[in-house]
Design an enzyme around this catalytic site. Structure first.
Site, PDB file in Angstrom:
ATOM      1  N   LEU A  28       5.880  24.474  -8.456  1.00  0.00           N
ATOM      2  CA  LEU A  28       5.759  24.174  -9.907  1.00  0.00           C
ATOM      3  C   LEU A  28       4.249  23.456 -10.073  1.00  0.00           C
ATOM      4  O   LEU A  28       3.566  23.844 -10.898  1.00  0.00           O
ATOM      5  CB  LEU A  28       6.951  23.507 -10.609  1.00  0.00           C
ATOM      6  CG  LEU A  28       6.922  23.384 -11.794  1.00  0.00           C
ATOM      7  CD1 LEU A  28       6.826  24.916 -12.486  1.00  0.00           C
ATOM      8  CD2 LEU A  28       8.131  22.623 -12.333  1.00  0.00           C
ATOM      9  N   ARG A  44       1.739  23.558  -8.611  1.00  0.00           N
ATOM     10  CA  ARG A  44       0.438  24.360  -8.167  1.00  0.00           C
ATOM     11  C   ARG A  44      -0.344  24.958  -9.530  1.00  0.00           C
ATOM     12  O   ARG A  44      -1.561  25.335  -9.624  1.00  0.00           O
ATOM     13  CB  ARG A  44       0.665  25.351  -7.219  1.00  0.00           C
ATOM     14  CG  ARG A  44       1.347  25.059  -5.819  1.00  0.00           C
ATOM     15  CD  ARG A  44       0.313  24.356  -5.240  1.00  0.00           C
ATOM     16  NE  ARG A  44      -0.835  25.229  -4.767  1.00  0.00           N
ATOM     17  CZ  ARG A  44      -1.093  26.292  -3.960  1.00  0.00           C
ATOM     18  NH1 ARG A  44       0.064  26.514  -3.231  1.00  0.00           N
ATOM     19  NH2 ARG A  44      -1.927  26.969  -4.009  1.00  0.00           N
ATOM     20  N   HIS A  45       0.496  25.122 -10.588  1.00  0.00           N
ATOM     21  CA  HIS A  45      -0.139  25.368 -11.727  1.00  0.00           C
ATOM     22  C   HIS A  45      -1.086  24.275 -12.359  1.00  0.00           C
ATOM     23  O   HIS A  45      -0.356  23.209 -12.676  1.00  0.00           O
ATOM     24  CB  HIS A  45       1.105  25.895 -12.879  1.00  0.00           C
ATOM     25  CG  HIS A  45       1.678  27.170 -12.319  1.00  0.00           C
ATOM     26  ND1 HIS A  45       1.166  28.475 -12.576  1.00  0.00           N
ATOM     27  CD2 HIS A  45       2.907  27.366 -11.755  1.00  0.00           C
ATOM     28  CE1 HIS A  45       2.011  29.147 -11.865  1.00  0.00           C
ATOM     29  NE2 HIS A  45       3.065  28.466 -11.374  1.00  0.00           N
ATOM     30  N   ARG A  77       6.497  33.712 -12.211  1.00  0.00           N
ATOM     31  CA  ARG A  77       7.752  33.146 -11.966  1.00  0.00           C
ATOM     32  C   ARG A  77       8.875  34.002 -12.228  1.00  0.00           C
ATOM     33  O   ARG A  77      10.060  33.792 -11.680  1.00  0.00           O
ATOM     34  CB  ARG A  77       7.634  31.589 -12.185  1.00  0.00           C
ATOM     35  CG  ARG A  77       6.578  30.829 -11.826  1.00  0.00           C
ATOM     36  CD  ARG A  77       6.330  30.693 -10.349  1.00  0.00           C
ATOM     37  NE  ARG A  77       5.263  30.039  -9.941  1.00  0.00           N
ATOM     38  CZ  ARG A  77       4.777  29.689  -8.788  1.00  0.00           C
ATOM     39  NH1 ARG A  77       5.498  30.288  -7.567  1.00  0.00           N
ATOM     40  NH2 ARG A  77       3.829  28.842  -8.351  1.00  0.00           N
TER      41      ARG A  77
END
Ligand SMILES: Cc1cc2nc3c(=O)[nH]c(=O)nc-3n(C[C@H](O)[C@H](O)[C@H](O)COP(=O)(O)OP(=O)(O)OC[C@H]3O[C@@H](n4cnc5c(N)ncnc54)[C@H](O)[C@@H]3O)c2cc1C
Length: 295
Positions: free
Chosen positions: A119, A121-122, A213
């Site tokens: 998550l 990584r966004h 996702r």
């Protein structure tokens, strides 16, 4: 507004995915994870969010001052349907800055560290704060997540998994008792450890993240999280929630390399689309008329 999973729901096996290449989806099984939209409320979204996005869109094409447009949109002089129509057109055209003006804040609980690592990584348009494994000492051991594939695996294998996790948590407790600081004891925690986060994302980021996702190529747990997130946004605005979809839906085709065999049927793979285009072009040439090409 809590998108709590229905623990009474009949468990559906995640192993019964129609195609083995589509990552298994836990369906409505209670995984103990939650995503609660803590801000904004439905009232705020209805009253201000759509007018705010409309104002951002309309300002580009209007002689009116943005505050005038906003006032007219909020008090209904500009019909809500008209506002939604312009917003849809602008979003579909990819003019993304217009939807960066509104944000959604979620309380996310009980997800695994495996999920949270993906998550966070966004980076663009999204903020996270996560429960610390340094400052929080998990006195009775941290709670953990068990993937359904392991839960339904050979009981001996499942037992080995549980022993491994329990062993790690026991070691953690022993290290704390021996005076090892939590920031070092946590090194034994498995990826299965559960964690809590606050996530605030603007609508553009949320659409982008959902596109990736909610795709069947995404890992099952993070896919489930975004199903909960979509459910929450739908709860305050079915209109804005409708933009949270796998990326192939707005694209009209699938661009995932691993779906070249078309095993995920949501949209045709781009190879198929380009193939159809090439066929059409060849047929047109045979008939003596070239298809128009860009200069
Ligand atoms: C199915 C799947 C499998 C994955 N597998 C792996 C893997 O095996 N290993 C791995 O390391 N990661 C993996 N990832 C993570 C992936 O590579 C991205 O890091 C993650 O999805 C974040 O998305 P994003 O890059 O679009 O970033 P976001 O921060 O969400 O950015 C949104 C958009 O803003 C723009 N942007 C953001 N930052 C910049 C920048 N610095 N410069 C220019 N433009 C920018 C880009 O257009 C970007 O798409 C996977 C993701 C998915 C969905």
């Amino acid at each position: 507004m809590t998108a709590e999973l229905d623990s009474q729901a009949k468990p559906t096996s995640i192993l019964s995915s129609a195609d083995p290449k589509i990552p298994l989806n836990p369906g409505r099984r209670d995984l103990g994870m939650r995503a609660t939209l803590v801000f904004p409320t439905r009232e705020i979204v209805e009253r201000y969010y759509v007018p705010l996005i409309y104002t951002a869109c309309r300002t580009c094409y209007s002689e009116l001052a943005p505050d005038d447009i906003f006032e007219r949109a909020v008090d209904g002089r500009i019909a809500p349907g008209k506002q939604r129509e312009l917003i849809s057109r602008v979003i579909e055209s990819g003019h993304g800055s217009t939807i960066e003006h509104v944000v959604f804040t979620f309380a996310i609980t009980g997800v695994s560290r495996t999920l949270s690592h993906q998550l966070v990584r966004h980076r663009a348009g999204v903020a996270f704060d996560q429960q610390s494994q340094r400052y929080v000492s998990f006195k009775k051991g941290a709670s953990t997540m068990m993937p359904q594939t392991i839960a339904e695996a050979d009981p001996a294998l499942r037992e080995r998994y549980e022993e491994q996790i329990d062993g790690a948590l026991e070691t953690y407790g022993a290290l704390l008792e021996a005076g090892i600081p939590g920031e070092d004891a946590r090194f034994v925690f498995p990826n299965a450890s559960r964690t809590n986060l606050v996530m605030t994302a603007n609508l553009r980021a949320l659409i982008h993240m959902s596109g990736l996702r909610l795709c069947t190529m995404a890992q099952w747990e993070i896919r489930r999280l975004f199903q909960l997130i979509r459910h929450e946004v739908f709860g305050v605005s079915p209109f804005l929630g409708s933009f949270l979809a796998p990326k192939c839906v707005p694209l009209g085709y699938c661009d995932e390399f691993n779906n070249r065999d078309g095993h995920c049927p949501i949209r045709p793979h781009k190879d198929e689309v380009l193939g159809a285009w090439a066929e059409k072009k060849a047929a047109a040439k045979t008939a003596g008329r070239d298809l128009p090409v860009a200069d």
